[in-house]
Design an enzyme around this catalytic site. Structure first.
Site, PDB file in Angstrom:
ATOM      1  N   CYS A 110       0.832  -1.206   0.000  1.00 27.35           N
ATOM      2  CA  CYS A 110       0.000   0.000   0.000  1.00 27.35           C
ATOM      3  C   CYS A 110       0.866   1.255   0.000  1.00 27.35           C
ATOM      4  O   CYS A 110       1.803   1.378   0.787  1.00 27.35           O
ATOM      5  CB  CYS A 110      -0.916   0.005   1.208  1.00 27.35           C
ATOM      6  SG  CYS A 110      -2.068  -1.387   1.226  1.00 27.35           S
ATOM      7  N   THR A 180      -7.942  -9.716  11.785  1.00 32.59           N
ATOM      8  CA  THR A 180      -8.030  -8.563  10.893  1.00 32.59           C
ATOM      9  C   THR A 180      -7.123  -8.832   9.709  1.00 32.59           C
ATOM     10  O   THR A 180      -5.924  -9.056   9.874  1.00 32.59           O
ATOM     11  CB  THR A 180      -7.600  -7.272  11.607  1.00 32.59           C
ATOM     12  OG1 THR A 180      -8.521  -6.994  12.668  1.00 32.59           O
ATOM     13  CG2 THR A 180      -7.613  -6.095  10.641  1.00 32.59           C
ATOM     14  N   CYS A 341     -11.802   2.067  27.125  1.00 32.31           N
ATOM     15  CA  CYS A 341     -10.848   1.218  26.398  1.00 32.31           C
ATOM     16  C   CYS A 341     -10.527  -0.038  27.202  1.00 32.31           C
ATOM     17  O   CYS A 341     -10.168   0.034  28.378  1.00 32.31           O
ATOM     18  CB  CYS A 341      -9.569   1.991  26.109  1.00 32.31           C
ATOM     19  SG  CYS A 341      -8.328   1.005  25.250  1.00 32.31           S
ATOM     20  N   ASP A 632      28.387  24.854   9.800  1.00 29.38           N
ATOM     21  CA  ASP A 632      29.676  24.461  10.355  1.00 29.38           C
ATOM     22  C   ASP A 632      30.087  23.074   9.876  1.00 29.38           C
ATOM     23  O   ASP A 632      31.263  22.819   9.595  1.00 29.38           O
ATOM     24  CB  ASP A 632      29.604  24.484  11.881  1.00 29.38           C
ATOM     25  CG  ASP A 632      30.912  24.062  12.525  1.00 29.38           C
ATOM     26  OD1 ASP A 632      30.924  23.029  13.221  1.00 29.38           O
ATOM     27  OD2 ASP A 632      31.925  24.752  12.320  1.00 29.38           O
TER      28      ASP A 632
END
Length: 662
Positions: A110, A180, A341, A632
């Site tokens: 993806c 999932t 939760c 620098d």
């Protein structure tokens, strides 16, 4: 248990046994009480939410079966043992849901998640073995976890996923085993997974347009995903959950098409607010809020009905009257659900995360392999759960928090040229925090530099693939003592419009009535939250730019040195600018980003503090000194280096109001 199998004999025996145990007067004994709790949970597994429907006995009405299930659950609530203290946080939240990542690998690429050729993965030896996964699962279930979801990466590419499900199914007390998945392998594996005990399915799908699907994931496979969805319906899963991350400019125009799927299919289409993680260039403008999505759908279906919310649910559910399925909204950003939760996460390399948006992790793998006993593991788990915060930091602050990227919930190296990331692909459900060992060679190179210094807690090394084919490195670092940051989203370099009252003064505040320099007295001013963001640009030229880009300067890594210099400069601003007050900073972040089109380094510094005076000078000093340090580091290569555009981008807090540069 497969659909159609009767669970009643088991449940009846369980009730008789439970009654006998209750009558014996031994319920006060904790081991016996725990045994009872597990037995009852086990007996109710086939009736759990999200599982294929258990068929009632012939002649028995669905209502009677529902009432029987309700009585069993009520009995469980009344007689189960007190919930495990190890899984209960300081706010009383009981964590009964565990997500386990089986792998970091994925069979898609993806654009918003990883480059086409993939990402550096954790060595296999550092990943949890099957036995370690099951050992941890047994421990958590023994303490009260009754739902486990398997995630990734893509969990269905793990060769032994079916065996893992079968082993989990044997754990007494575990009622739901879910997965999932991106759906590519689902149709092929689902019959075996269902037989092994899989009871709930979430399928990630962000578009219904095949061509757009191939563009997003860089692979073919849209029809395989749709085949997997229909196979799940065919096998009796109800509902089949479809996760769609909504991103402005990519797929928000498909909201109505997704909702229409629920008319004839038993789907729960879950629209997820786009969330920030490392590597996904989170921008508030790309997030489509729950209320905006809801308004869009209500314009088409004004009769949309709100459904009751289940306890600990992350989704706000709605149903269109007459439709077979439903739609839901996961409002992680606009309306968090932290108060209820009940989720914990174990990453593929064995780290415990108590919050998806938190950057704190503890390695259970290391303790397990060191021979920790069950009680020692429980103490470690209990300490981590006990430190869980009341809620995450909010949509603007968590975009700046150091956290794992989506695909691994752990990656230091990400290519940065793609659309936003998608939390539904895996259990990124997302870096290392205190006590964890960094695993990229970059960190070992920094040990000498860091010795003797107060280094920020987390350091991100990101690489961006540019259109020219070169690589862009991107560093960010912070010293942060408060998760509730109100800084602007990092990576958003576009100037913002002015907002808030633009109060001005006709007199210079650092000059007294006689025109002499004077320090402002802030002793009577109230303490408020102050945030400032400043930027600078260093034009290096092509030769120096290439050496910085490839980290080939003889002095060392110019970006890291400049970054640390910027952080240190913010802390000592009052020593450099004569009339500045000393400010106790709670947060400093410095970002450096390579721009190959200009052969330049763009710097952004943000500072936060709570006090009577602002932190604009700290942010400007940080950006300026970071730019000087780059000069620098590179001056031996070229003196034709230009420092420009040192400016304040925004500031919030204080009596004069907020400022955002136009």
């Amino acid at each position: 248990m497969t659909p159609g199998a009767s669970a009643r004999p088991v449940c009846s025996r369980s009730r008789l046994w439970a009654a006998a145990l209750l009558g014996s007067g031994f319920m006060a004994a904790q081991p016996l009480s725990r045994m009872l709790r597990r037995l009852l949970r086990s007996s109710a597994r086939s009736c759990s939410s999200g599982a294929p429907v258990t068929q009632p006995r012939p002649g028995e009405s669905a209502r009677a079966a529902s009432e029987e299930l309700s009585r069993r659950r009520q009995f469980l609530r009344e007689h189960a043992a007190p919930f495990s203290a190890f899984l209960t946080d300081s706010f009383g939240r009981q964590h009964s849901y565990l997500r386990i990542s089986l792998t970091e690998k994925c069979n898609l690429r993806c654009q918003y998640c990883m480059p086409e050729e993939g990402v550096p993965l954790t060595p296999k030896a550092n990943l949890l073995t099957t036995e370690e996964i099951l050992t941890l699962a047994r421990l958590f279930v023994k303490e009260g976890i009754d739902k486990i979801r398997l995630t990734g990466g893509e969990p269905l590419i793990r060769p032994d996923v079916v065996d893992i499900v079968a082993q989990l199914q044997r754990l007494e007390g575990l009622r739901t085993i879910g997965v999932t998945t991106n759906g590519i392998n689902l149709a092929r594996l689902l019959p075996q997974l269902q037989k092994a005990g899989l009871s709930a399915i979430n399928i990630s799908l962000d578009t219904l347009v095949p061509a757009k699907f191939e563009f997003i994931v860089r692979r073919k496979g849209f029809h395989k995903v749709m085949e997997g969805i229909h196979k799940a319906i065919e096998l009796g899963y109800n509902p089949v959950k479809v996760n769609c991350v909504v991103m402005r400019g990519l797929n928000e125009d498909e909201l109505l098409d997704f909702a229409a799927l629920t008319e004839g299919l038993p789907l729960d289409v879950r629209f997820i607010e786009y969330m920030p993680f490392d590597g996904n260039k989170w921008n508030f403008k790309k997030m489509v809020s729950y209320k905006e999505m809801l308004d869009t759908i209500r314009q088409q279906w004004p009769e949309l009905e709100k459904l009751p919310e289940e306890e600990s649910s992350t989704a706000k559910a709605f149903k269109i009257p007459g439709f077979q399925g439903q739609i839901s909204f996961i409002t992680s950003m606009s309306e968090h659900f932290c108060g209820t939760c009940n989720r914990l996460r174990i990453t593929a390399d064995g780290n415990l995360k108590v919050c998806l948006f938190g950057n704190s992790e503890v390695s259970l793998r290391d303790h397990l392999r060191a021979g920790a006993s069950e009680q020692e593991l429980l103490r470690i788990i209990g300490a981590a759960v006990g430190r869980k915060k009341r809620q995450h930091a909010g949509m603007f602050s968590i975009s700046q928090m150091k956290n794992r990227p989506m695909i691994l919930i752990e990656l230091f190296l990400m290519f940065h040229d793609s659309p936003p990331a998608n939390p539904s692909i895996s259990s990124w459900d997302p870096l290392h925090v205190q006590g964890l060992r960094p695993r990229m060679s970059f960190f070992s190179q920094m040990v000498t530099l860091w010795k003797g210094c107060r280094v920020p807690q987390a350091l991100l090394l990101a690489q961006q693939r540019l259109g020219s084919g070169g690589f862009q490195r991107h560093y960010t670092s912070r010293a942060d003592s408060d998760a509730n940051s109100k800084c602007l989203s990092p990576g958003s370099w576009a100037p913002a419009a002015p907002s808030g009252p633009q109060l001005t003064s006709e007199q210079l505040t650092h000059v007294d009535s006689e025109g002499r320099a004077a320090m402002v007295d802030v002793g009577r001013k109230p303490d408020t939250e102050r945030v400032a963001v400043a930027s600078a640009v260093v034009l290096l030229g092509p030769v120096a730019f290439k050496l910085v880009q490839q980290n080939q300067l003889k002095k060392g890594d110019a970006l890291v040195v400049a970054q640390l210099a910027g952080i240190q400069a913010a802390k000592v601003t009052s020593q450099l600018i004569p009339l500045c007050h000393h400010v106790a900073l709670s947060h400093v972040q410095v970002q450096l980003e390579l721009d190959s089109t200009r052969h330049a380094v763009r710097i952004q510094a943000s500072c936060r503090a709570r006090g009577p005076t602002g932190v604009e000078m700290e942010a400007l000093t940080s950006a300026a000194v970071a730019a000087l340090s780059l000069y620098d580091m590179c001056k031996a290569v070229s003196r034709d280096i230009v420092l420009e555009e040192i400016k304040l981008i925004s500031k919030t807090g204080g009596q004069r109001g907020d400022f955002h540069r136009a």
